[in-house]
Design a protein around this motif. Sequence first.
Motif, short mmCIF file in Angstrom:
data_model
loop_
_atom_site.label_atom_id
_atom_site.label_comp_id
_atom_site.label_asym_id
_atom_site.label_seq_id
_atom_site.Cartn_x
_atom_site.Cartn_y
_atom_site.Cartn_z
N ASP A 57 -10.86 3.09 1.39
CA ASP A 57 -9.61 2.74 0.70
C ASP A 57 -8.61 3.89 0.70
N ALA A 58 -8.72 4.76 1.69
CA ALA A 58 -7.79 5.89 1.81
C ALA A 58 -7.37 6.03 3.27
N LEU A 59 -6.23 6.67 3.46
CA LEU A 59 -5.70 6.87 4.81
C LEU A 59 -5.06 8.24 4.89
N CYS A 60 -5.30 8.91 5.98
CA CYS A 60 -4.62 10.16 6.26
C CYS A 60 -4.12 10.08 7.69
N LEU A 61 -2.81 10.12 7.85
CA LEU A 61 -2.18 10.06 9.16
C LEU A 61 -1.65 11.43 9.52
N VAL A 62 -1.64 11.73 10.82
CA VAL A 62 -1.01 12.95 11.30
C VAL A 62 0.01 12.58 12.36
N ALA A 63 1.07 13.36 12.41
CA ALA A 63 2.10 13.23 13.44
C ALA A 63 1.89 14.36 14.43
N LEU A 73 0.63 12.35 6.33
CA LEU A 73 0.79 11.48 5.17
C LEU A 73 -0.61 11.14 4.68
N ALA A 74 -0.82 11.23 3.38
CA ALA A 74 -2.10 10.85 2.77
C ALA A 74 -1.84 9.81 1.69
N GLY A 75 -2.68 8.81 1.64
CA GLY A 75 -2.54 7.78 0.63
C GLY A 75 -3.85 7.05 0.41
N TYR A 76 -3.85 6.18 -0.57
CA TYR A 76 -5.06 5.44 -0.92
C TYR A 76 -4.68 4.13 -1.60
N GLY A 77 -5.66 3.26 -1.69
CA GLY A 77 -5.47 2.00 -2.39
C GLY A 77 -6.09 2.08 -3.77
N ARG A 78 -5.53 1.31 -4.70
CA ARG A 78 -6.12 1.24 -6.03
C ARG A 78 -5.84 -0.14 -6.61
N GLY A 79 -6.67 -0.51 -7.58
CA GLY A 79 -6.53 -1.80 -8.24
C GLY A 79 -7.10 -2.91 -7.39
N VAL A 88 -2.40 -1.88 -5.24
CA VAL A 88 -1.34 -0.92 -4.95
C VAL A 88 -1.80 0.05 -3.88
N ALA A 89 -0.91 0.36 -2.96
CA ALA A 89 -1.13 1.43 -1.99
C ALA A 89 -0.28 2.60 -2.46
N GLU A 90 -0.93 3.69 -2.81
CA GLU A 90 -0.24 4.87 -3.35
C GLU A 90 -0.07 5.91 -2.25
N LEU A 91 1.18 6.22 -1.92
CA LEU A 91 1.46 7.30 -0.99
C LEU A 91 1.34 8.59 -1.80
N ARG A 108 8.21 7.39 10.76
CA ARG A 108 7.06 6.86 11.50
C ARG A 108 5.78 6.95 10.68
N LEU A 109 5.62 8.04 9.92
CA LEU A 109 4.43 8.17 9.07
C LEU A 109 4.43 7.07 8.00
N VAL A 110 5.56 6.87 7.33
CA VAL A 110 5.62 5.84 6.29
C VAL A 110 5.43 4.45 6.90
N GLU A 111 6.00 4.20 8.04
CA GLU A 111 5.80 2.90 8.69
C GLU A 111 4.32 2.66 8.97
N GLY A 112 3.62 3.67 9.40
CA GLY A 112 2.17 3.55 9.63
C GLY A 112 1.43 3.25 8.35
N PHE A 113 1.85 3.89 7.26
CA PHE A 113 1.22 3.66 5.97
C PHE A 113 1.49 2.23 5.49
N LEU A 114 2.69 1.74 5.70
CA LEU A 114 3.03 0.38 5.28
C LEU A 114 2.20 -0.66 6.04
N VAL A 115 1.96 -0.44 7.32
CA VAL A 115 1.10 -1.34 8.09
C VAL A 115 -0.30 -1.33 7.48
N TRP A 116 -0.82 -0.16 7.21
CA TRP A 116 -2.15 -0.03 6.60
C TRP A 116 -2.19 -0.75 5.26
N ALA A 117 -1.16 -0.59 4.43
CA ALA A 117 -1.11 -1.23 3.11
C ALA A 117 -1.11 -2.75 3.25
N ARG A 118 -0.31 -3.27 4.16
CA ARG A 118 -0.26 -4.73 4.37
C ARG A 118 -1.61 -5.25 4.86
#
Length: 156
Positions: A57-63, A73-79, A88-91, A108-118
């Motif tokens: 439930d976590a993601l770490c992307l590199v450019a 970008l690092a983020g995770y899911g919660r709830g 919620v996907a928390e950046l 591009r990093l945020v776009e990748g995170f949004l795909v992951w969240a969806r």
Amino acid sequence: MEHLRITTAREGDVGALVGLISSLFQEDAGVRDPHTNLSWPADHARGHFLGLLDKDDALCLVARSGGEIVGYLAGYGRGPYALRPVRVAELQSMYVRKAERGQGVGTRLVEGFLVWARDRDAEQVSVTAYAANERAIHFYERMGFEPRNVSLELGL
């Protein structure tokens, strides 16, 4: 930016991630929050990133540009939770080196995170930024984020 690739971070990237989050701490919290432990990256970031890489439930992307890591970008899911029944996907944090800013790396990093969240059925994506970090706030607003919460602090 030519030759920019956004990929999921690997264990071999952790050293670069520690360097980037150290820069983030110095540039952001280091000038905006006198109570932040600026040695946290040196003491804890390696374990933090390795932990993110092991979680479903976590993601770490590199450019990567020219074989070099220029942002992350690092983020995770919660709830969902009983009190707030939404997923919620928390950046959690993001940083792009100064030389590469304004070239679409953060977008591009945020776009990748949004795909992951969806893909994980998130109903909301959130990020926290210092109120004084107008550049970050403007960036996130351009990405579609809207201000919702305000934290007020009183030092004693």
